[in-house]
Scaffold this motif. Sequence first.
Motif, PDB file in Angstrom:
ATOM      1  N   ASP A 140      38.604   1.631  -1.162  1.00 56.38           N
ATOM      2  CA  ASP A 140      37.590   2.552  -0.662  1.00 56.38           C
ATOM      3  C   ASP A 140      36.947   1.984   0.601  1.00 56.38           C
ATOM      4  O   ASP A 140      36.378   0.885   0.571  1.00 56.38           O
ATOM      5  CB  ASP A 140      36.523   2.751  -1.747  1.00 56.38           C
ATOM      6  CG  ASP A 140      35.619   3.943  -1.481  1.00 56.38           C
ATOM      7  OD1 ASP A 140      35.371   4.241  -0.291  1.00 56.38           O
ATOM      8  OD2 ASP A 140      35.155   4.560  -2.452  1.00 56.38           O
ATOM      9  N   PRO A 141      37.028   2.698   1.738  1.00 54.45           N
ATOM     10  CA  PRO A 141      36.439   2.166   2.974  1.00 54.45           C
ATOM     11  C   PRO A 141      34.946   1.899   2.879  1.00 54.45           C
ATOM     12  O   PRO A 141      34.408   1.088   3.637  1.00 54.45           O
ATOM     13  CB  PRO A 141      36.731   3.260   4.002  1.00 54.45           C
ATOM     14  CG  PRO A 141      37.899   4.005   3.455  1.00 54.45           C
ATOM     15  CD  PRO A 141      37.725   3.966   1.968  1.00 54.45           C
ATOM     16  N   TRP A 142      34.261   2.567   1.949  1.00 53.47           N
ATOM     17  CA  TRP A 142      32.824   2.357   1.797  1.00 53.47           C
ATOM     18  C   TRP A 142      32.506   0.953   1.274  1.00 53.47           C
ATOM     19  O   TRP A 142      31.329   0.550   1.274  1.00 53.47           O
ATOM     20  CB  TRP A 142      32.241   3.408   0.869  1.00 53.47           C
ATOM     21  CG  TRP A 142      32.188   4.778   1.480  1.00 53.47           C
ATOM     22  CD1 TRP A 142      33.131   5.762   1.366  1.00 53.47           C
ATOM     23  CD2 TRP A 142      31.156   5.310   2.313  1.00 53.47           C
ATOM     24  NE1 TRP A 142      32.752   6.883   2.075  1.00 53.47           N
ATOM     25  CE2 TRP A 142      31.544   6.636   2.663  1.00 53.47           C
ATOM     26  CE3 TRP A 142      29.939   4.815   2.797  1.00 53.47           C
ATOM     27  CZ2 TRP A 142      30.758   7.455   3.474  1.00 53.47           C
ATOM     28  CZ3 TRP A 142      29.159   5.632   3.603  1.00 53.47           C
ATOM     29  CH2 TRP A 142      29.574   6.935   3.935  1.00 53.47           C
ATOM     30  N   LYS A 143      33.508   0.200   0.864  1.00 52.09           N
ATOM     31  CA  LYS A 143      33.273  -1.154   0.363  1.00 52.09           C
ATOM     32  C   LYS A 143      33.109  -2.175   1.485  1.00 52.09           C
ATOM     33  O   LYS A 143      32.844  -3.349   1.217  1.00 52.09           O
ATOM     34  CB  LYS A 143      34.410  -1.553  -0.582  1.00 52.09           C
ATOM     35  CG  LYS A 143      34.388  -0.731  -1.865  1.00 52.09           C
ATOM     36  CD  LYS A 143      35.532  -1.022  -2.811  1.00 52.09           C
ATOM     37  CE  LYS A 143      35.377  -0.182  -4.085  1.00 52.09           C
ATOM     38  NZ  LYS A 143      36.536  -0.307  -5.003  1.00 52.09           N
ATOM     39  N   GLY A 144      33.309  -1.750   2.725  1.00 53.21           N
ATOM     40  CA  GLY A 144      33.002  -2.596   3.873  1.00 53.21           C
ATOM     41  C   GLY A 144      33.796  -3.894   3.889  1.00 53.21           C
ATOM     42  O   GLY A 144      34.991  -3.923   3.639  1.00 53.21           O
TER      43      GLY A 144
END
Length: 290
Positions: A100-104
């Motif tokens: 998930d890209p939101w996990k940075g």
Amino acid sequence: MNLDSLVAIDVHTHAEVSKDGHGSLSPHLLGASADYFKAHDHRQPTIPEMAAYYAERHMAAVVFTVDAEHATGHPRIANEEIAESCAEFPDVLIPFASVDPWKGRAGAHEARRLVERHGVRGFKFHPSIQGFAPNDSLAYPLYEVIEELGVPALFHTGQTGIGAGVPGGGGIRLKYSDPMLVDDVAVDFPELRIILAHPSFPWQDEALAVATHKPYVYIDLSGWSPKYFPPQLVRYANSLLQDKVLFGSDYPVITPDRWLADFAKLEIKPEVRPKILKHNAIRLLGLEGP
């Protein structure tokens, strides 16, 4: 992997269920997908069952899930489990991961570990389900690692059956899967190998434009029966993009049996057909080694 013995390499298949029976999607989104594909009779195969299915057909398959925990709240199937299960069938299955890209930065560290320790060969993104624009800088630390490691990034493009018919589309925004957003990624990460998944309705021409303009952008043909392919897609696959188009089914919602039967009726040049079915994937995935 005995490449000579393979009939085809399917670059787009889904691990839909974990060893403990946990699904990759919530029940209401999975049901919407089944409605969309008219696939109510399909069951969710385990990875060993997928390996047996493809081995019987003398094919190899790329396998992945979608990590959309931030947007959906639904726990993913562990990437490690998929990689380890695929490693039991190295002659048949090729593991991709999804982060998930939101996990940075944490996601970027995970991507590196998955490639270096677990043999992952690429990454799947589904911008509409994951709730992000591909050209949003939040994903750039992840792309940076993927580009450095030299493995492909596969992006869902176009409309999706996930959430179709659910009020509000289950919260899924189609705009995030416009391939022109991925064009920015191809500019900012010029060595990143990118696959635009699916005939990109309603943005088919945009996908063709990006793939012809950017040297490391490919298109997979999954998610549609070939008999429904837009004519311009067939024309480009036969000509300018013959070295950059890939066979993909979207198994289990579309079977390779159905896809290949319809592909056999498509007006594809004899010298192009094996490129699409196998040779382009061999080169892109580095299956022949350095």
